[in-house]
Design a protein around this motif. Structure first.
Motif, mmCIF file in Angstrom:
data_model
loop_
_atom_site.group_PDB
_atom_site.id
_atom_site.type_symbol
_atom_site.label_atom_id
_atom_site.label_comp_id
_atom_site.label_asym_id
_atom_site.label_seq_id
_atom_site.Cartn_x
_atom_site.Cartn_y
_atom_site.Cartn_z
ATOM 1 N N PRO A 108 -0.644 -5.361 -5.551
ATOM 2 C CA PRO A 108 0.068 -4.881 -4.346
ATOM 3 C C PRO A 108 -0.063 -5.846 -3.175
ATOM 4 C CG PRO A 108 -1.178 -3.097 -5.360
ATOM 5 C CD PRO A 108 -1.611 -4.353 -6.043
ATOM 6 N N TRP A 109 -1.253 -6.421 -3.004
ATOM 7 C CA TRP A 109 -1.444 -7.366 -1.899
ATOM 8 C C TRP A 109 -0.622 -8.630 -2.125
ATOM 9 C CZ3 TRP A 109 -3.181 -12.356 -1.418
ATOM 10 C CH2 TRP A 109 -3.434 -12.781 -0.106
ATOM 11 N N ILE A 110 -0.585 -9.138 -3.371
ATOM 12 C CA ILE A 110 0.211 -10.326 -3.674
ATOM 13 C C ILE A 110 1.691 -10.039 -3.423
ATOM 14 C CG2 ILE A 110 0.984 -11.852 -5.540
ATOM 15 C CD1 ILE A 110 -1.840 -11.617 -6.720
ATOM 16 N N GLU A 111 2.164 -8.871 -3.833
ATOM 17 C CA GLU A 111 3.574 -8.526 -3.605
ATOM 18 C C GLU A 111 3.891 -8.481 -2.114
ATOM 19 O OE1 GLU A 111 3.822 -4.888 -5.769
ATOM 20 O OE2 GLU A 111 4.410 -5.878 -7.653
ATOM 21 N N ARG A 112 3.004 -7.893 -1.325
ATOM 22 C CA ARG A 112 3.234 -7.853 0.129
ATOM 23 C C ARG A 112 3.247 -9.261 0.714
ATOM 24 N NH1 ARG A 112 -0.484 -3.590 -0.146
ATOM 25 N NH2 ARG A 112 -2.139 -4.921 0.721
ATOM 26 N N THR A 113 2.317 -10.089 0.274
ATOM 27 C CA THR A 113 2.226 -11.453 0.794
ATOM 28 C C THR A 113 3.477 -12.258 0.451
ATOM 29 O OG1 THR A 113 -0.193 -11.385 0.589
ATOM 30 C CG2 THR A 113 0.836 -13.560 0.803
ATOM 31 N N VAL A 114 3.958 -12.110 -0.784
ATOM 32 C CA VAL A 114 5.182 -12.818 -1.180
ATOM 33 C C VAL A 114 6.354 -12.385 -0.314
ATOM 34 C CG1 VAL A 114 6.901 -13.051 -3.029
ATOM 35 C CG2 VAL A 114 4.460 -13.293 -3.543
ATOM 36 N N HIS A 115 6.505 -11.086 -0.081
ATOM 37 C CA HIS A 115 7.627 -10.622 0.734
ATOM 38 C C HIS A 115 7.491 -11.082 2.189
ATOM 39 C CE1 HIS A 115 9.955 -8.373 -2.147
ATOM 40 N NE2 HIS A 115 8.843 -7.868 -2.650
#
Length: 412
Positions: A127-134
């Motif tokens: 979830p943190w990686i997905e937020r960071t990518v966005h």
């Protein structure tokens, strides 16, 4: 295309030329066809070495797991000194981590790392990686030029590794700068030693702080690994953290930029992923095979004579296994020079094989999958902002990475 600063020219028997760095596959094809292994000059990040290079898939996979090829960090400086080209001092440091060790030390170090760096720990980061990518993609202006290497591929992995280890956000750029020096082929030995000392001092301070307050991160987990043989001493801990910080950053960044590049130069592959996003995980494996982030696996040396085909490599010889060449071997892969996002049974060796198989492979795969899904979902059209023939690959024999990848992303 610009020439390298040192004016090197292509020479297939040294693997040092600029033309080779830009496109190694024709040379590797000839080497695979000519002999099972070649004695050449290899340029590492610090020194030129006389070494053997293995290019065929079956040989590569076998030798990656062959105990007669040692990675003993205590002995490696002696071997490097013996086979270096020229008389300049190399000052190869003695490292104590699982990448440069043999059993039983490797077994113990890998077991400790495995208990701390679990698949569960990686998955909790999704979830943190997905937020960071966005958040990164929020900064992309549709239609404007975005350098995928600088703005996405190098930015995401340093943030991920920093968070994994518990490195404060304000130190991420320091590690990025130090890593740039340490992996440069043009930086001098004094500059590299200064970067190494600065990074080491920073990591040592982090370890000291984690001993007082471990926290819920990888350094804290390694600090609390256990007692006696199940604990890392200070040198092992510092070297292990340094390994994770650098290895997990550089190779993942290369994988991300090479994946985007592949989808730009092969519009058919991009259309296939848009039509069936479920293909993305398999496509990540194909991108890893197509352009291995590591051209050569890290150095090994023979502790006994080793037969490769009809060639005997004597004892105390340096051996480099070309992951890039093995991944394009027609003896293992059908149409190896064709990109196939749905390629079945894709047993590439980009993460190595055997006891030194990359422990960070699940995290790298996760980052690649998240980035590609987000880019495909957000931007319906991609175009190179520079002719593909003008793109420059980094002047390095170890890493296979683009210097820059200017792209215009459109929402349509």
């Amino acid at each position: 295309m610009p020439e390298p600063a040192n004016g090197a020219t292509a020479n297939p028997r040294t693997l040092l030329g600029w033309d080779f760095v830009q496109d190694p596959y024709a040379v590797y094809r000839g080497m695979r066809d000519d002999a099972p292994v070649h004695k050449v000059v290899v340029k590492t990040l610090t020194v030129e070495l006389n070494a053997w290079v293995v290019t065929r898939y079956d040989d590569a996979r076998r030798l990656l797991a062959d105990r007669r090829l040692s990675k003993d960090g205590d002995q490696m400086p002696r071997i490097v000194e013996r086979h270096k080209v020229g008389t300049e001092r190399t000052d190869t440091p003695v490292v104590r981590n699982m990448l440069f060790s043999d059993p039983p030390d490797h077994t113990r170090l890998r077991r400790i790392m495995g208990r701390a760096f679990t698949v569960r720990r990686v998955q909790t980061m999704r979830p943190w990686i997905e937020r960071t990518v966005h958040e990164l993609l929020d900064r992309v202006t549709p239609g404007a030029v975005t350098d995928v290497v600088r703005d996405i591929a190098l930015t995401l992995p340093i943030s991920v590794i920093g968070r994994l280890l518990g490195v404060p956000d304000d130190r991420h750029e320091d590690f990025r700068a130090w890593n740039g020096v340490l992996t440069s082929v043009t930086a001098g030995m004094a500059e590299k030693q200064a970067a190494f000392r600065a990074a080491g001092a920073c990591i040592a301070a982090l370890i000291k702080a984690k001993r007082a307050d471990p926290g819920d991160d990888l350094i804290g987990a390694l600090v609390e690994a256990g007692d006696g043989d199940e604990a890392l001493d200070d040198d092992e801990l510092l070297s292990t953290v340094f390994l994770v910080m650098n290895a997990g950053y550089e190779t993942t960044a290369s994988m991300i930029s090479s994946s985007v590049h592949a989808l730009l130069v092969d519009p058919g592959a991009q259309r296939a992923l848009r039509a069936d996003p479920a293909l993305v995980p398999a496509a990540v494996e194909e991108f890893l095979r197509w352009e291995s982030p590591l051209n050569l696996a890290t150095a090994r040396f023979t502790v006994a004579p080793v037969l490769v085909g009809d060639v005997v490599i004597p004892e105390d010889e340096l051996v480099f296994i070309s992951l890039a060449a093995a991944n394009r071997d027609p003896g293992r892969f059908t149409a190896p020079d064709r990109l196939d996002p749905a390629r079945p049974a894709n047993a590439h060796v980009s993460f190595g094989h055997g006891i030194h198989h990359c422990v960070g492979a699940p995290l790298a795969r996760l980052e690649g999958e998240v980035v590609l899904r987000a880019l495909l979902d957000r931007f319906g059209s991609w175009e190179l902002a520079r002719p593909a023939a003008d793109l420059v690959w980094r002047n390095s024999l170890q890493f296979r990475a683009l210097d820059a990848l200017p792209v215009r992303f459109h929402r349509v």
